[in-house]
Design a protein around this motif. Structure first.
Motif, PDB file in Angstrom:
ATOM      1  N   SER A 143       0.828  -1.209   0.000  1.00 42.32           N
ATOM      2  CA  SER A 143       0.000   0.000   0.000  1.00 42.32           C
ATOM      3  C   SER A 143       0.865   1.263   0.000  1.00 42.32           C
ATOM      4  O   SER A 143       0.514   2.255  -0.633  1.00 42.32           O
ATOM      5  CB  SER A 143      -0.963   0.001   1.190  1.00 42.32           C
ATOM      6  N   LEU A 144       2.022   1.220   0.677  1.00 43.62           N
ATOM      7  CA  LEU A 144       2.928   2.371   0.671  1.00 43.62           C
ATOM      8  C   LEU A 144       3.469   2.618  -0.728  1.00 43.62           C
ATOM      9  O   LEU A 144       3.495   3.750  -1.205  1.00 43.62           O
ATOM     10  CB  LEU A 144       4.088   2.145   1.653  1.00 43.62           C
ATOM     11  N   LEU A 145       3.858   1.547  -1.418  1.00 42.68           N
ATOM     12  CA  LEU A 145       4.398   1.696  -2.763  1.00 42.68           C
ATOM     13  C   LEU A 145       3.317   2.138  -3.753  1.00 42.68           C
ATOM     14  O   LEU A 145       3.596   2.883  -4.687  1.00 42.68           O
ATOM     15  CB  LEU A 145       5.045   0.390  -3.233  1.00 42.68           C
ATOM     16  N   ALA A 146       2.085   1.676  -3.546  1.00 43.93           N
ATOM     17  CA  ALA A 146       0.994   2.014  -4.472  1.00 43.93           C
ATOM     18  C   ALA A 146       0.354   3.366  -4.156  1.00 43.93           C
ATOM     19  O   ALA A 146      -0.375   3.907  -4.991  1.00 43.93           O
ATOM     20  CB  ALA A 146      -0.070   0.917  -4.418  1.00 43.93           C
ATOM     21  N   SER A 147       0.635   3.938  -2.988  1.00 45.99           N
ATOM     22  CA  SER A 147      -0.046   5.162  -2.563  1.00 45.99           C
ATOM     23  C   SER A 147       0.403   6.403  -3.324  1.00 45.99           C
ATOM     24  O   SER A 147      -0.272   7.423  -3.293  1.00 45.99           O
ATOM     25  CB  SER A 147       0.164   5.394  -1.066  1.00 45.99           C
ATOM     26  N   GLY A 148       1.534   6.318  -3.964  1.00 43.14           N
ATOM     27  CA  GLY A 148       2.045   7.492  -4.655  1.00 43.14           C
ATOM     28  C   GLY A 148       2.814   8.425  -3.735  1.00 43.14           C
ATOM     29  O   GLY A 148       3.211   9.517  -4.142  1.00 43.14           O
ATOM     30  N   THR A 149       3.025   8.010  -2.504  1.00 40.42           N
ATOM     31  CA  THR A 149       3.811   8.813  -1.565  1.00 40.42           C
ATOM     32  C   THR A 149       5.235   8.932  -2.090  1.00 40.42           C
ATOM     33  O   THR A 149       5.807   7.960  -2.578  1.00 40.42           O
ATOM     34  CB  THR A 149       3.834   8.133  -0.170  1.00 40.42           C
ATOM     35  N   GLU A 150       5.791  10.116  -1.974  1.00 42.32           N
ATOM     36  CA  GLU A 150       7.142  10.339  -2.467  1.00 42.32           C
ATOM     37  C   GLU A 150       8.139   9.602  -1.564  1.00 42.32           C
ATOM     38  O   GLU A 150       8.185   9.814  -0.364  1.00 42.32           O
ATOM     39  CB  GLU A 150       7.449  11.843  -2.484  1.00 42.32           C
ATOM     40  N   LEU A 151       8.900   8.692  -2.171  1.00 45.58           N
ATOM     41  CA  LEU A 151       9.875   7.903  -1.434  1.00 45.58           C
ATOM     42  C   LEU A 151      11.298   8.427  -1.626  1.00 45.58           C
ATOM     43  O   LEU A 151      12.153   8.212  -0.776  1.00 45.58           O
ATOM     44  CB  LEU A 151       9.816   6.434  -1.872  1.00 45.58           C
ATOM     45  N   VAL A 152      11.522   9.106  -2.751  1.00 48.54           N
ATOM     46  CA  VAL A 152      12.857   9.583  -3.099  1.00 48.54           C
ATOM     47  C   VAL A 152      12.764  11.036  -3.532  1.00 48.54           C
ATOM     48  O   VAL A 152      11.854  11.411  -4.269  1.00 48.54           O
ATOM     49  CB  VAL A 152      13.462   8.741  -4.254  1.00 48.54           C
ATOM     50  N   THR A 153      13.698  11.840  -3.055  1.00 47.91           N
ATOM     51  CA  THR A 153      13.823  13.209  -3.560  1.00 47.91           C
ATOM     52  C   THR A 153      15.147  13.297  -4.298  1.00 47.91           C
ATOM     53  O   THR A 153      16.093  12.583  -3.978  1.00 47.91           O
ATOM     54  CB  THR A 153      13.797  14.241  -2.415  1.00 47.91           C
ATOM     55  N   ARG A 154      15.167  14.166  -5.282  1.00 51.93           N
ATOM     56  CA  ARG A 154      16.401  14.352  -6.059  1.00 51.93           C
ATOM     57  C   ARG A 154      16.743  15.827  -6.038  1.00 51.93           C
ATOM     58  O   ARG A 154      15.897  16.678  -6.287  1.00 51.93           O
ATOM     59  CB  ARG A 154      16.214  13.840  -7.479  1.00 51.93           C
ATOM     60  N   GLU A 155      18.013  16.092  -5.736  1.00 50.87           N
ATOM     61  CA  GLU A 155      18.472  17.483  -5.694  1.00 50.87           C
ATOM     62  C   GLU A 155      19.748  17.601  -6.519  1.00 50.87           C
ATOM     63  O   GLU A 155      20.532  16.659  -6.615  1.00 50.87           O
ATOM     64  CB  GLU A 155      18.689  17.948  -4.257  1.00 50.87           C
ATOM     65  N   GLU A 156      19.915  18.752  -7.107  1.00 53.57           N
ATOM     66  CA  GLU A 156      21.099  18.990  -7.943  1.00 53.57           C
ATOM     67  C   GLU A 156      22.355  18.901  -7.086  1.00 53.57           C
ATOM     68  O   GLU A 156      22.408  19.423  -5.978  1.00 53.57           O
ATOM     69  CB  GLU A 156      21.012  20.355  -8.617  1.00 53.57           C
ATOM     70  N   SER A 157      23.356  18.218  -7.630  1.00 53.89           N
ATOM     71  CA  SER A 157      24.599  18.049  -6.886  1.00 53.89           C
ATOM     72  C   SER A 157      25.791  18.653  -7.609  1.00 53.89           C
ATOM     73  O   SER A 157      26.915  18.511  -7.156  1.00 53.89           O
ATOM     74  CB  SER A 157      24.852  16.562  -6.645  1.00 53.89           C
ATOM     75  N   GLY A 158      25.556  19.276  -8.743  1.00 53.96           N
ATOM     76  CA  GLY A 158      26.645  19.840  -9.520  1.00 53.96           C
ATOM     77  C   GLY A 158      27.243  18.845 -10.491  1.00 53.96           C
ATOM     78  O   GLY A 158      28.110  19.182 -11.278  1.00 53.96           O
ATOM     79  N   GLY A 159      26.798  17.622 -10.444  1.00 53.20           N
ATOM     80  CA  GLY A 159      27.291  16.579 -11.344  1.00 53.20           C
ATOM     81  C   GLY A 159      26.307  16.364 -12.473  1.00 53.20           C
ATOM     82  O   GLY A 159      25.327  17.104 -12.637  1.00 53.20           O
ATOM     83  N   PRO A 160      26.525  15.313 -13.255  1.00 54.66           N
ATOM     84  CA  PRO A 160      25.645  15.056 -14.396  1.00 54.66           C
ATOM     85  C   PRO A 160      24.244  14.587 -13.987  1.00 54.66           C
ATOM     86  O   PRO A 160      23.290  14.780 -14.722  1.00 54.66           O
ATOM     87  CB  PRO A 160      26.375  13.966 -15.170  1.00 54.66           C
ATOM     88  N   MET A 161      24.131  13.976 -12.809  1.00 51.67           N
ATOM     89  CA  MET A 161      22.837  13.452 -12.356  1.00 51.67           C
ATOM     90  C   MET A 161      22.492  14.068 -11.014  1.00 51.67           C
ATOM     91  O   MET A 161      23.368  14.330 -10.198  1.00 51.67           O
ATOM     92  CB  MET A 161      22.910  11.926 -12.189  1.00 51.67           C
ATOM     93  N   PRO A 162      21.201  14.301 -10.762  1.00 52.06           N
ATOM     94  CA  PRO A 162      20.824  14.803  -9.443  1.00 52.06           C
ATOM     95  C   PRO A 162      21.050  13.727  -8.373  1.00 52.06           C
ATOM     96  O   PRO A 162      20.984  12.537  -8.653  1.00 52.06           O
ATOM     97  CB  PRO A 162      19.339  15.142  -9.586  1.00 52.06           C
ATOM     98  N   ARG A 163      21.326  14.152  -7.155  1.00 57.53           N
ATOM     99  CA  ARG A 163      21.590  13.231  -6.051  1.00 57.53           C
ATOM    100  C   ARG A 163      20.268  12.771  -5.453  1.00 57.53           C
ATOM    101  O   ARG A 163      19.413  13.583  -5.106  1.00 57.53           O
ATOM    102  CB  ARG A 163      22.442  13.932  -5.010  1.00 57.53           C
ATOM    103  N   ALA A 164      20.119  11.448  -5.316  1.00 56.80           N
ATOM    104  CA  ALA A 164      18.897  10.871  -4.749  1.00 56.80           C
ATOM    105  C   ALA A 164      19.030  10.779  -3.233  1.00 56.80           C
ATOM    106  O   ALA A 164      20.086  10.435  -2.708  1.00 56.80           O
ATOM    107  CB  ALA A 164      18.652   9.487  -5.337  1.00 56.80           C
TER     108      ALA A 164
END
Length: 174
Positions: A29-50
């Motif tokens: 139910s937690l996975l299906a609820s749509g609750t945000e589990l991961v945030t991503r923020e810019e880290s200055g690299g090619p990919m945002p940091r999870a």
């Protein structure tokens, strides 16, 4: 040659898969609820940091406790395995959540094995004694023989041969 013996299933044999546990239901139910589990923020690299949210940390621990491998955990969290491994390496809370889930799984499996051993399952009992108590079989304790070599004092060749009685003393010699 005759026919092979027919194998009868006991009446108590389970024909259907087990129903989900409360932990599995809560995770689903937690996975299906749509609750945000991961945030991503810019880290200055090619990919945002999870980074995992508190719900994401709970989901990580629950999936590890259910025995899921890192590939399926990462997929459920919307990232690849190497990103999950890097996140666990740099984030103490994520590492703790993963370790907690693995510990819960280990406890559950140990309890199941112990229950089976107490019901007479010899293989489960042997495994538990080896895995949990450190018992080993077939290894002899390391023993080394004590060998003592006594060497005679320095002597002339005639005195040595006389001492081991190879030659007889000549007349006039003691």
């Amino acid at each position: 040659m005759g026919r092979p013996p027919k194998i009868e299933r006991s009446k108590n044999a389970k024909q259907e898969p087990d129903a989900p546990t409360p932990a599995q239901s809560a995770l689903a139910s937690l996975l299906a609820s749509g609750t945000e589990l991961v945030t991503r923020e810019e880290s200055g690299g090619p990919m945002p940091r999870a980074t995992l949210t508190p719900e994401g940390l709970r989901a990580l621990a629950a999936m590890a406790a259910e025995g899921q491998d890192q590939y399926s955990i990462a997929a459920a969290l919307g990232m690849n395995r190497s990103t999950l491994q890097a996140l666990i390496k740099r984030d103490e809370q994520a590492e703790e959540a993963m370790n907690l889930g693995k510990a819960l799984l280990a406890d559950e499996l140990s309890h199941l094995l112990l229950r089976a051993a107490r019901r007479g399952n010899i293989v489960a009992a042997i495994y538990l004694t080896k895995a949990r108590l450190g018992w080993v079989e077939g290894i002899a304790p390391e023993t080394r023989p004590n060998i003592v070599i006594n060497l005679p004092d320095a002597a002339t060749p005639e005195a040595y041969l006389k001492a081991i009685k190879v030659i007889e003393p000549s007349e006039g010699q003691p």
